[in-house]
Design an enzyme around this catalytic site. Structure first.
Site, PDB file in Angstrom:
ATOM      1  N   TYR A 167      39.632  12.534  23.912  1.00  0.00           N
ATOM      2  CA  TYR A 167      38.945  13.305  22.873  1.00  0.00           C
ATOM      3  C   TYR A 167      39.167  14.809  23.039  1.00  0.00           C
ATOM      4  CZ  TYR A 167      36.128   9.687  20.585  1.00  0.00           C
ATOM      5  OH  TYR A 167      35.704   8.617  19.829  1.00  0.00           O
TER       6      TYR A 167
ATOM      7  N   ASP B 285      30.454   0.249  19.339  1.00  0.00           N
ATOM      8  CA  ASP B 285      30.407  -0.340  17.988  1.00  0.00           C
ATOM      9  C   ASP B 285      30.421  -1.858  18.096  1.00  0.00           C
ATOM     10  OD1 ASP B 285      30.498   2.195  16.811  1.00  0.00           O
ATOM     11  OD2 ASP B 285      31.925   1.566  15.274  1.00  0.00           O
TER      12      ASP B 285
HETATM   13  C1  IPM Z   1      30.315   8.209  17.896  1.00  0.00           C
HETATM   14  C2  IPM Z   1      31.170   8.592  16.727  1.00  0.00           C
HETATM   15  C3  IPM Z   1      31.874   9.909  17.056  1.00  0.00           C
HETATM   16  C4  IPM Z   1      32.764   9.665  18.262  1.00  0.00           C
HETATM   17  C5  IPM Z   1      32.681  10.507  15.882  1.00  0.00           C
HETATM   18  C6  IPM Z   1      31.825  10.756  14.671  1.00  0.00           C
HETATM   19  C7  IPM Z   1      33.394  11.768  16.293  1.00  0.00           C
HETATM   20  O1  IPM Z   1      32.044   7.583  16.389  1.00  0.00           O
HETATM   21  O2  IPM Z   1      29.445   9.010  18.298  1.00  0.00           O
HETATM   22  O3  IPM Z   1      30.484   7.102  18.406  1.00  0.00           O
HETATM   23  O4  IPM Z   1      33.888   9.180  18.134  1.00  0.00           O
HETATM   24  O5  IPM Z   1      32.306   9.982  19.378  1.00  0.00           O
HETATM   25 MG    MG Z   2      31.713   5.786  17.462  1.00  0.00          MG
END
Ligand code: IPM
Ligand code: MG
Length: 365
Positions: A141, A251
Site C-alpha cells: 500500500y 472482506d
Molecule cells: C479497507 C478498504 C480500504 C483499504 C480502501 C478504501 C483504501 O478496503 O479499509 O479495507 O484497502 O484499506
Molecule cells: Mg478493504
C-alpha cells in the site's frame, strides 16, 4: 469525561451510517454524563469535489487534535477514473499514515441469531470468535517506487511491497499481547513460498513468538488461509497479516458474520491522546456502498460497533462500550434487520431500536 471526537462521514452511504453512530454516541454521553465534542470534516471524494484533495489540511489537523476519529467510508464511482490524479482512497491511506495507525483490528464474532444469514453451514460457524490484526501503514500500500513508465513501447505499472523488521515486530507484539487476553493463539499469514517480504515477515514473527511461550503460533500461507477461513474458522483466534492480505481476508471473513455491514474496525498506533489512551481511527470495514447510497437503508451496525470500539480503546469507557454492544446484540436477537440481512428496517429505524435498547439496559443513575 470530556472527549473530542472528530467525525469523517466521507462518501456514499458513509454519512448515513455515521449519522447513526453519532446519535448513539450522543445517547451514551447523555446516559453516562459525558461531554463528547463531535465535529464533522470532509475526507475522500467529497473533499476532492470541494477542495481538490482527499485529505484537506483542516480535516487532518482536527484528527490530530482529537482523542479519537470516527469515519464512515470513502470512494465511489464518481471518482473511479483510473487516470485520475487524486483519488478518495488517498484520504484514508494518508490519514492512517499520518496518525501512525499501524495496527487494524477487525473482530469477527457472528451473532448466534445471524448464523443462517451466512452462506456457510451453521456447524462451521459455531464458536467463531476471531480478530484479524492487519498491518496498516506498510507493505504494498505504501512501498516506493509506485508509478507508470514506458517500457519497450508499452506502459508498465509498478507497485512495491516493502516491510522492515521493526514494522513487522511492532504489529506482531500487538497481536501476541491481544491473543493473551483471548484464546492464546496467533495465526500469522504470509506468502513466504514466493515473496521475500513474507520470508522476513515469517522470520520476524517467529522470533517475536519466542517472547510469548504461552501463545501458540500457527504459520499459514495466504492462499491456504483463505480456504481455512471458510472450512475451519472457529480454530482461529488472532490472525496476523500484512496490509494487502488483511484487506482481502477481512472482506472474506465478513461473510461469516452474515453481512459486511456488521463488521467494525479499530486502527491504532503508538501515539496517545489527552486521556493517555491510544489515539485511534474507527470505521466499519464496508465501503461506501454506492449502490444503496442515499436510500437510507445501509446497515449501521458495523459503524455503531466501531463507535463501541472507540469508547473502549481510545476513551477507556468499557461499561459504555458494553452497553452499546449489548444494545446492538439485543436488536439483532429481536430480529431487527436492515435489507442486507433480509429485513425492512431503514438505517434510522434500526438505530432508534438500538438507542431504545441502550436506554433500557442502563441502570438508573
Ligand atoms: C479497507 C478498504 C480500504 C483499504 C480502501 C478504501 C483504501 O478496503 O479499509 O479495507 O484497502 O484499506
Ligand atoms: Mg478493504
Amino acid at each position: 469525561m470530556r472527549a473530542k471526537i472528530t467525525l469523517l462521514p466521507g462518501d456514499g452511504s458513509g454519512p448515513e451510517v455515521l449519522a447513526a453512530s453519532r446519535k448513539v454516541l450522543a445517547a451514551v454521553a447523555e446516559a453516562f454524563d459525558h461531554a463528547f465534542e463531535m465535529q464533522e470534516y470532509l475526507i475522500g471524494g467529497c473533499a476532492i469535489d470541494e477542495w481538490g484533495t482527499a485529505l484537506p489540511d483542516d480535516s487532518l489537523a482536527a484528527c490530530l487534535e482529537a482523542d479519537a476519529v470516527l469515519l464512515g467510508a470513502v470512494g465511489g464511482p464518481k471518482w473511479d477514473d483510473p487516470l485520475a490524479k487524486v483519488r478518495p482512497e488517498q484520504g484514508l491511506l494518508g490519514l492512517r499514515k499520518q496518525l501512525g495507525l499501524f495496527a487494524n483490528l477487525r473482530p469477527v464474532k457472528p451473532h448466534p441469531a445471524l448464523l443462517d444469514a451466512s452462506p456457510l453451514r451453521i456447524e462451521i460457524l459455531n464458536q467463531v470468535d476471531l480478530v484479524v490484526v492487519r498491518e496498516l501503514t506498510g507493505g504494498i500500500y505504501f512501498g516506493e517506487p509506485r508509478h507508470r513508465v514506458q517500457l519497450n513501447g508499452e506502459e508498465q505499472a509498478v507497485d512495491t511491497m516493502t516491510y522492515t523488521e521493526s514494522e513487522v515486530r511492532r504489529v506482531a507484539h500487538l497481536a501476541f499481547q491481544l491473543s493473551r487476553e483471548r484464546k492464546g493463539k496467533v495465526t500469522s499469514v504470509d506468502k513466504a513460498n514466493v515473496l521475500e517480504c513474507s520470508r522476513l515477515w515469517r522470520q520476524t514473527v517467529t522470533a517475536v513468538a519466542q517472547q510469548y511461550p504461552d501463545v501458540e503460533l500457527e504459520l499459514l500461507l495466504v492462499d491456504a488461509a483463505a480456504m481455512h477461513l471458510l472450512t475451519r474458522p472457529s480454530t482461529f483466534d488472532v490472525m496476523l497479516t500484512g496490509n494487502l492480505f488483511g484487506d482481502i481476508l477481512t472482506d472474506e471473513a465478513s461473510v461469516l458474520s452474515g453481512s459486511m455491514g456488521n463488521l467494525a474496525s479499530a486502527s491504532i498506533g503508538e501515539t496517545r491522546n489527552r486521556l493517555d489512551m491510544p489515539r485511534g481511527l474507527y470505521e466499519p470495514i464496508h465501503g461506501s456502498a454506492p449502490d444503496i447510497a442515499g436510500m437510507g437503508i445501509a446497515n449501521p451496525i458495523g459503524m455503531i460497533m466501531s463507535a463501541a470500539m472507540l469508547l473502549r480503546h481510545s476513551l477507556g469507557l468499557e461499561a459504555e462500550a458494553r452497553a452499546v454492544e449489548s444494545a446492538v446484540n439485543t436488536a439483532i436477537a429481536d430480529g431487527e434487520r436492515t435489507p442486507d440481512l433480509g429485513g425492512t428496517h431503514t438505517t434510522e429505524s434500526i438505530t432508534e431500536k438500538i438507542i431504545e435498547n441502550l436506554a433500557k439496559s442502563i441502570p438508573d443513575r
